[in-house]
Scaffold this motif. Structure first.
Motif, short mmCIF file in Angstrom:
data_model
loop_
_atom_site.label_atom_id
_atom_site.label_comp_id
_atom_site.label_asym_id
_atom_site.label_seq_id
_atom_site.Cartn_x
_atom_site.Cartn_y
_atom_site.Cartn_z
N VAL A 1 0.84 -1.21 0.00
CA VAL A 1 0.00 0.00 0.00
C VAL A 1 0.87 1.25 0.00
O VAL A 1 0.67 2.17 -0.80
CB VAL A 1 -0.98 -0.01 1.20
CG1 VAL A 1 -1.64 1.34 1.38
CG2 VAL A 1 -2.02 -1.11 1.03
N PHE A 2 1.88 1.30 0.88
CA PHE A 2 2.75 2.47 0.93
C PHE A 2 3.59 2.61 -0.34
O PHE A 2 3.85 3.73 -0.79
CB PHE A 2 3.61 2.47 2.19
CG PHE A 2 2.87 3.01 3.39
CD1 PHE A 2 2.71 4.37 3.57
CD2 PHE A 2 2.32 2.15 4.31
CE1 PHE A 2 2.01 4.88 4.66
CE2 PHE A 2 1.61 2.63 5.41
CZ PHE A 2 1.46 4.01 5.59
N ALA A 3 4.01 1.50 -0.92
CA ALA A 3 4.74 1.56 -2.18
C ALA A 3 3.85 2.13 -3.29
O ALA A 3 4.30 2.93 -4.11
CB ALA A 3 5.27 0.18 -2.56
N THR A 4 2.59 1.72 -3.30
CA THR A 4 1.64 2.23 -4.30
C THR A 4 1.42 3.73 -4.10
O THR A 4 1.42 4.50 -5.08
CB THR A 4 0.31 1.46 -4.22
OG1 THR A 4 0.58 0.07 -4.45
CG2 THR A 4 -0.70 1.98 -5.22
N VAL A 5 1.26 4.15 -2.87
CA VAL A 5 1.11 5.59 -2.57
C VAL A 5 2.35 6.34 -3.05
O VAL A 5 2.24 7.40 -3.68
CB VAL A 5 0.84 5.83 -1.07
CG1 VAL A 5 0.97 7.30 -0.70
CG2 VAL A 5 -0.54 5.29 -0.69
N ALA A 6 3.53 5.79 -2.75
CA ALA A 6 4.78 6.43 -3.18
C ALA A 6 4.83 6.56 -4.70
O ALA A 6 5.22 7.60 -5.24
CB ALA A 6 5.98 5.63 -2.67
N ALA A 7 4.44 5.51 -5.41
CA ALA A 7 4.44 5.54 -6.87
C ALA A 7 3.47 6.62 -7.38
O ALA A 7 3.82 7.38 -8.29
CB ALA A 7 4.07 4.18 -7.44
N LEU A 8 2.29 6.69 -6.79
CA LEU A 8 1.32 7.70 -7.23
C LEU A 8 1.82 9.12 -6.96
O LEU A 8 1.62 10.02 -7.78
CB LEU A 8 -0.02 7.46 -6.54
CG LEU A 8 -0.74 6.18 -6.98
CD1 LEU A 8 -1.98 5.93 -6.11
CD2 LEU A 8 -1.11 6.24 -8.45
N ILE A 9 2.48 9.33 -5.83
CA ILE A 9 3.07 10.64 -5.53
C ILE A 9 4.11 10.99 -6.59
O ILE A 9 4.15 12.12 -7.09
CB ILE A 9 3.69 10.66 -4.12
CG1 ILE A 9 2.59 10.64 -3.05
CG2 ILE A 9 4.61 11.87 -3.93
CD1 ILE A 9 3.09 10.36 -1.64
N HIS A 10 4.92 10.02 -6.98
CA HIS A 10 5.96 10.29 -7.97
C HIS A 10 5.38 10.50 -9.37
O HIS A 10 5.94 11.26 -10.16
CB HIS A 10 7.03 9.20 -7.92
CG HIS A 10 7.99 9.44 -6.80
ND1 HIS A 10 7.65 9.24 -5.48
CD2 HIS A 10 9.25 9.92 -6.80
CE1 HIS A 10 8.67 9.57 -4.72
NE2 HIS A 10 9.65 9.99 -5.49
N VAL A 11 4.26 9.88 -9.67
CA VAL A 11 3.57 10.19 -10.93
C VAL A 11 3.07 11.63 -10.90
O VAL A 11 3.21 12.38 -11.88
CB VAL A 11 2.41 9.20 -11.20
CG1 VAL A 11 1.53 9.67 -12.36
CG2 VAL A 11 2.95 7.80 -11.49
N TYR A 12 2.51 12.03 -9.76
CA TYR A 12 2.04 13.42 -9.61
C TYR A 12 3.21 14.40 -9.76
O TYR A 12 3.08 15.43 -10.44
CB TYR A 12 1.36 13.59 -8.25
CG TYR A 12 0.90 15.00 -7.98
CD1 TYR A 12 -0.11 15.58 -8.73
CD2 TYR A 12 1.49 15.76 -6.97
CE1 TYR A 12 -0.54 16.87 -8.49
CE2 TYR A 12 1.07 17.06 -6.72
CZ TYR A 12 0.07 17.60 -7.48
OH TYR A 12 -0.36 18.88 -7.24
N ILE A 13 4.35 14.08 -9.16
CA ILE A 13 5.53 14.94 -9.30
C ILE A 13 5.95 15.01 -10.77
O ILE A 13 6.30 16.08 -11.28
CB ILE A 13 6.68 14.44 -8.41
CG1 ILE A 13 6.30 14.60 -6.93
CG2 ILE A 13 7.97 15.22 -8.70
CD1 ILE A 13 7.25 13.90 -5.97
N PHE A 14 5.89 13.87 -11.47
CA PHE A 14 6.19 13.86 -12.90
C PHE A 14 5.29 14.85 -13.64
O PHE A 14 5.75 15.65 -14.46
CB PHE A 14 6.01 12.45 -13.48
CG PHE A 14 5.81 12.45 -14.98
CD1 PHE A 14 6.87 12.66 -15.84
CD2 PHE A 14 4.55 12.24 -15.52
CE1 PHE A 14 6.69 12.66 -17.21
CE2 PHE A 14 4.36 12.25 -16.89
CZ PHE A 14 5.43 12.46 -17.74
N VAL A 15 4.00 14.79 -13.36
CA VAL A 15 3.05 15.68 -14.04
C VAL A 15 3.41 17.15 -13.76
O VAL A 15 3.45 17.97 -14.69
CB VAL A 15 1.60 15.36 -13.63
CG1 VAL A 15 0.63 16.43 -14.12
CG2 VAL A 15 1.19 13.99 -14.14
N LEU A 16 3.68 17.46 -12.49
CA LEU A 16 4.04 18.84 -12.15
C LEU A 16 5.31 19.29 -12.86
O LEU A 16 5.38 20.39 -13.39
CB LEU A 16 4.21 18.99 -10.64
CG LEU A 16 2.95 19.01 -9.79
CD1 LEU A 16 3.31 19.03 -8.31
CD2 LEU A 16 2.07 20.20 -10.14
#
Length: 141
Positions: free
Chosen positions: A16-31
Motif C-alpha cells: 500500500v505504501f509503495a503504491t502511494v509512493a508511486a502515485l506521488i511520484h507520478v504526480y511529481i512527474f506531471v508537475l
C-alpha cells in the motif's frame, strides 16, 4: 500464502505504501514535466516567476521523467513480487526495494541540499521509507 501478505514477498502495508509512493511520484512527474510553468507548479516548487520557470523548464522536464521511472519501477516490482515463481517474486521484491529506496535517497538529498524543502522531502520520502522498512523487516523475520 500468509494472509497478511498482498503479494507473496511483500506485506500488504508495504504494498500500500509503495503504491502511494508511486502515485506521488507520478504526480511529481506531471508537475515537473507537464505543468512546470503553471502557477500551481511554480507555487509548489517555489519558482518565483514565469521567466524562472521558463529558464528551468528543461531541467524540470528531465527530473520529472526520473520520478516517473521510479514510479514505474515500483509498479513493476509489485507486479513481479506477485509472481507464482520464486525467482521472479524475489526479483520483484528487489526491484521494489531499489525503486523505493531510491525515492527515499532522493528525498534525503533534497532536504540536505535545501532544508527549506523539508516538507516536500517528507511528502516524497515518507511513504517509500515505510514500504522499505516493512518489506525489509518482513524479509528478516
Amino acid at each position: 500464502m500468509n494472509t497478511d501478505l498482498l503479494l507473496d514477498g511483500v506485506p500488504t502495508v508495504a504494498a500500500v505504501f509503495a503504491t502511494v509512493a508511486a502515485l506521488i511520484h507520478v504526480y511529481i512527474f506531471v508537475l515537473e514535466s507537464i505543468l512546470w510553468t503553471t502557477p500551481r507548479a511554480r507555487a509548489t516548487f517555489g519558482i518565483r516567476s514565469e521567466q524562472e520557470a521558463a529558464a528551468t523548464r528543461a531541467l524540470a522536464f528531465n527530473q520529472g521523467w526520473y520520478n516517473l521511472f521510479l514510479a514505474i519501477g515500483t509498479g513493476m516490482g509489485l507486479v513481479l513480487a506477485g509472481s507464482a515463481t520464486d525467482v521472479v517474486r524475489a526479483a520483484g521484491v528487489g526491484v521494489l526495494l531499489l525503486a523505493t529506496a531510491s525515492m527515499v535517497c532522493a528525498a534525503l538529498v533534497l532536504v540536505i541540499s535545501n532544508p527549506r524543502m523539508a516538507r516536500g522531502a517528507a511528502v516524497q520520502g515518507l511513504a517509500p521509507l515505510i514500504a522499505v522498512a516493512v518489506t525489509v523487516a518482513h524479509g528478516l523475520a
